[in-house]
Design a protein around this motif. Sequence first.
Motif, PDB file in Angstrom:
ATOM      1  N   ARG A  71       1.029  -0.565   0.153  1.00 57.69           N
ATOM      2  CA  ARG A  71      -0.236   0.386   0.020  1.00 57.69           C
ATOM      3  C   ARG A  71       0.852   1.561   0.192  1.00 57.69           C
ATOM      4  O   ARG A  71       2.387   1.077  -0.118  1.00 57.69           O
ATOM      5  CB  ARG A  71      -1.130  -0.256   1.386  1.00 57.69           C
ATOM      6  N   GLU A  72       0.380   2.464   0.058  1.00 58.19           N
ATOM      7  CA  GLU A  72       0.894   4.172   0.266  1.00 58.19           C
ATOM      8  C   GLU A  72       1.731   3.682   1.922  1.00 58.19           C
ATOM      9  O   GLU A  72       0.839   3.255   2.472  1.00 58.19           O
ATOM     10  CB  GLU A  72       0.245   5.060  -0.055  1.00 58.19           C
ATOM     11  N   PRO A  73       2.524   4.221   1.429  1.00 60.86           N
ATOM     12  CA  PRO A  73       3.253   4.693   2.311  1.00 60.86           C
ATOM     13  C   PRO A  73       2.511   5.249   3.470  1.00 60.86           C
ATOM     14  O   PRO A  73       2.482   6.664   3.177  1.00 60.86           O
ATOM     15  CB  PRO A  73       5.317   5.188   2.594  1.00 60.86           C
ATOM     16  N   GLN A  74       3.172   5.491   4.854  1.00 59.27           N
ATOM     17  CA  GLN A  74       2.430   5.932   6.301  1.00 59.27           C
ATOM     18  C   GLN A  74       3.302   6.542   6.987  1.00 59.27           C
ATOM     19  O   GLN A  74       4.278   6.158   7.008  1.00 59.27           O
ATOM     20  CB  GLN A  74       0.873   5.906   6.806  1.00 59.27           C
ATOM     21  N   LYS A  75       2.965   7.542   7.530  1.00 62.01           N
ATOM     22  CA  LYS A  75       4.427   7.867   9.086  1.00 62.01           C
ATOM     23  C   LYS A  75       4.088   6.317   9.982  1.00 62.01           C
ATOM     24  O   LYS A  75       3.312   6.680  10.678  1.00 62.01           O
ATOM     25  CB  LYS A  75       3.446   9.406   9.393  1.00 62.01           C
ATOM     26  N   GLY A  76       5.100   6.463  10.178  1.00 62.66           N
ATOM     27  CA  GLY A  76       5.218   5.458  11.429  1.00 62.66           C
ATOM     28  C   GLY A  76       5.471   4.074  10.387  1.00 62.66           C
ATOM     29  O   GLY A  76       5.837   2.824  11.453  1.00 62.66           O
ATOM     30  N   ASP A  77       5.056   3.985   9.048  1.00 63.58           N
ATOM     31  CA  ASP A  77       5.946   2.727   8.700  1.00 63.58           C
ATOM     32  C   ASP A  77       7.259   2.029   8.927  1.00 63.58           C
ATOM     33  O   ASP A  77       8.034   3.384   8.920  1.00 63.58           O
ATOM     34  CB  ASP A  77       5.120   2.883   7.408  1.00 63.58           C
ATOM     35  N   PHE A  78       7.719   1.422   8.392  1.00 59.59           N
ATOM     36  CA  PHE A  78       9.582   0.726   8.283  1.00 59.59           C
ATOM     37  C   PHE A  78       9.993   0.741   6.597  1.00 59.59           C
ATOM     38  O   PHE A  78       8.758  -0.091   6.250  1.00 59.59           O
ATOM     39  CB  PHE A  78       9.647   0.282   9.436  1.00 59.59           C
ATOM     40  N   VAL A  79      10.921   0.797   6.546  1.00 59.18           N
ATOM     41  CA  VAL A  79      11.485   0.492   5.249  1.00 59.18           C
ATOM     42  C   VAL A  79      12.612  -0.867   5.790  1.00 59.18           C
ATOM     43  O   VAL A  79      13.781  -0.450   5.602  1.00 59.18           O
ATOM     44  CB  VAL A  79      12.040   1.695   3.885  1.00 59.18           C
ATOM     45  N   ARG A  80      12.026  -1.568   4.911  1.00 55.75           N
ATOM     46  CA  ARG A  80      13.572  -2.585   4.656  1.00 55.75           C
ATOM     47  C   ARG A  80      14.354  -2.444   3.342  1.00 55.75           C
ATOM     48  O   ARG A  80      13.641  -2.608   2.424  1.00 55.75           O
ATOM     49  CB  ARG A  80      12.846  -3.832   4.772  1.00 55.75           C
ATOM     50  N   ILE A  81      15.714  -2.262   3.654  1.00 53.99           N
ATOM     51  CA  ILE A  81      16.651  -1.892   2.536  1.00 53.99           C
ATOM     52  C   ILE A  81      17.975  -2.654   2.829  1.00 53.99           C
ATOM     53  O   ILE A  81      18.139  -3.399   2.680  1.00 53.99           O
ATOM     54  CB  ILE A  81      17.063  -0.589   2.886  1.00 53.99           C
ATOM     55  N   ASN A  82      17.696  -3.782   1.268  1.00 53.20           N
ATOM     56  CA  ASN A  82      18.709  -4.627   0.928  1.00 53.20           C
ATOM     57  C   ASN A  82      19.804  -3.949  -0.175  1.00 53.20           C
ATOM     58  O   ASN A  82      19.720  -3.816  -1.445  1.00 53.20           O
ATOM     59  CB  ASN A  82      18.536  -5.575   0.270  1.00 53.20           C
ATOM     60  N   ILE A  83      21.030  -3.944   0.859  1.00 53.70           N
ATOM     61  CA  ILE A  83      21.689  -3.168  -0.402  1.00 53.70           C
ATOM     62  C   ILE A  83      22.617  -3.954  -0.863  1.00 53.70           C
ATOM     63  O   ILE A  83      22.969  -5.236  -0.226  1.00 53.70           O
ATOM     64  CB  ILE A  83      22.838  -1.600   0.741  1.00 53.70           C
ATOM     65  N   PRO A  84      23.659  -3.650  -2.149  1.00 54.91           N
ATOM     66  CA  PRO A  84      24.159  -4.977  -2.478  1.00 54.91           C
ATOM     67  C   PRO A  84      25.165  -4.977  -1.909  1.00 54.91           C
ATOM     68  O   PRO A  84      26.237  -3.751  -0.677  1.00 54.91           O
ATOM     69  CB  PRO A  84      25.030  -3.957  -3.470  1.00 54.91           C
ATOM     70  N   GLY A  85      26.152  -6.169  -1.500  1.00 54.36           N
ATOM     71  CA  GLY A  85      27.053  -6.007  -0.382  1.00 54.36           C
ATOM     72  C   GLY A  85      26.201  -6.878   0.738  1.00 54.36           C
ATOM     73  O   GLY A  85      25.228  -6.852   0.869  1.00 54.36           O
ATOM     74  N   PRO A  86      26.925  -6.709   1.476  1.00 52.50           N
ATOM     75  CA  PRO A  86      27.233  -7.138   2.901  1.00 52.50           C
ATOM     76  C   PRO A  86      25.811  -6.225   3.795  1.00 52.50           C
ATOM     77  O   PRO A  86      25.727  -5.433   3.803  1.00 52.50           O
ATOM     78  CB  PRO A  86      27.895  -7.496   3.545  1.00 52.50           C
ATOM     79  N   GLY A  87      24.897  -7.079   4.473  1.00 49.94           N
ATOM     80  CA  GLY A  87      23.622  -6.259   5.323  1.00 49.94           C
ATOM     81  C   GLY A  87      24.320  -6.271   6.504  1.00 49.94           C
ATOM     82  O   GLY A  87      25.234  -6.689   7.364  1.00 49.94           O
ATOM     83  N   GLU A  88      23.397  -5.249   8.000  1.00 48.56           N
ATOM     84  CA  GLU A  88      23.874  -5.460   8.840  1.00 48.56           C
ATOM     85  C   GLU A  88      23.722  -7.488   9.513  1.00 48.56           C
ATOM     86  O   GLU A  88      22.330  -7.715   9.052  1.00 48.56           O
ATOM     87  CB  GLU A  88      22.325  -5.018   9.550  1.00 48.56           C
ATOM     88  N   MET A  89      24.394  -7.181  10.174  1.00 46.60           N
ATOM     89  CA  MET A  89      24.813  -9.058  11.010  1.00 46.60           C
ATOM     90  C   MET A  89      23.535  -9.038  11.840  1.00 46.60           C
ATOM     91  O   MET A  89      22.642  -9.779  11.567  1.00 46.60           O
ATOM     92  CB  MET A  89      25.851  -9.578  11.701  1.00 46.60           C
TER      93      MET A  89
END
Length: 201
Positions: A71-89
């Motif tokens: 759905r459209e984002p709302q204030k208080g939502d979260f976004v998971r980011i998968n950047i190229p390379g190793p992520g946060e362990m």
Amino acid sequence: MKPKQIKGVPNQQSGGFHDTESYAKFDPEFLSLKFEILKTRFFSINQWKSYCGEAFAAFKLYDLKGIPVEREPQKGDFVRINIPGPGEMEAKGFDWVEITDICYFEDTYSESILMTCRPSQNPTQKSSHIAHFYSSKATSTFMIQRNATYLKAAVYGRNESPNFNATFIDISRNLMIAIGGMMGVAKIQWKQLTDGLLDFD
């Protein structure tokens, strides 16, 4: 070079910053239609990668309870980011941000929508650890704008500094990515997004 002063964008106080902007001119009779398409793309966070190519990060929208949503984002939502390379362990390989503000501005000549995100904890876990390579002071403000003759898409990064509140492995990773981002790597990635959002061909 100083950061631009943009209404709705947090002030720069410390650390790195960037102003990443793209513009596309259109005949006035097509501007409103193009802006409606741009708004749909802007609010389709789960689809951002499709506008930017395989080398770009993948984004996934979650609600405040940590449940993935379409759905459209709302204030208080979260976004998971998968950047190229190793992520946060600690965050199982991902970086997370919280949507802290969504602003709308309109006058006789222009219309703007801004969405500000800040590094956050992983909402699917109970940990309060900031799961991001930047500290919680950093912000990224995503913006689209319609003016008399052109459309604009932009990302404004402010107060960007490495997240040292992590395990040793993550600190090393956060430091490398944050330094790369502050040296211009992040701006290159965000330029892919702003260009891609405005690519209607």
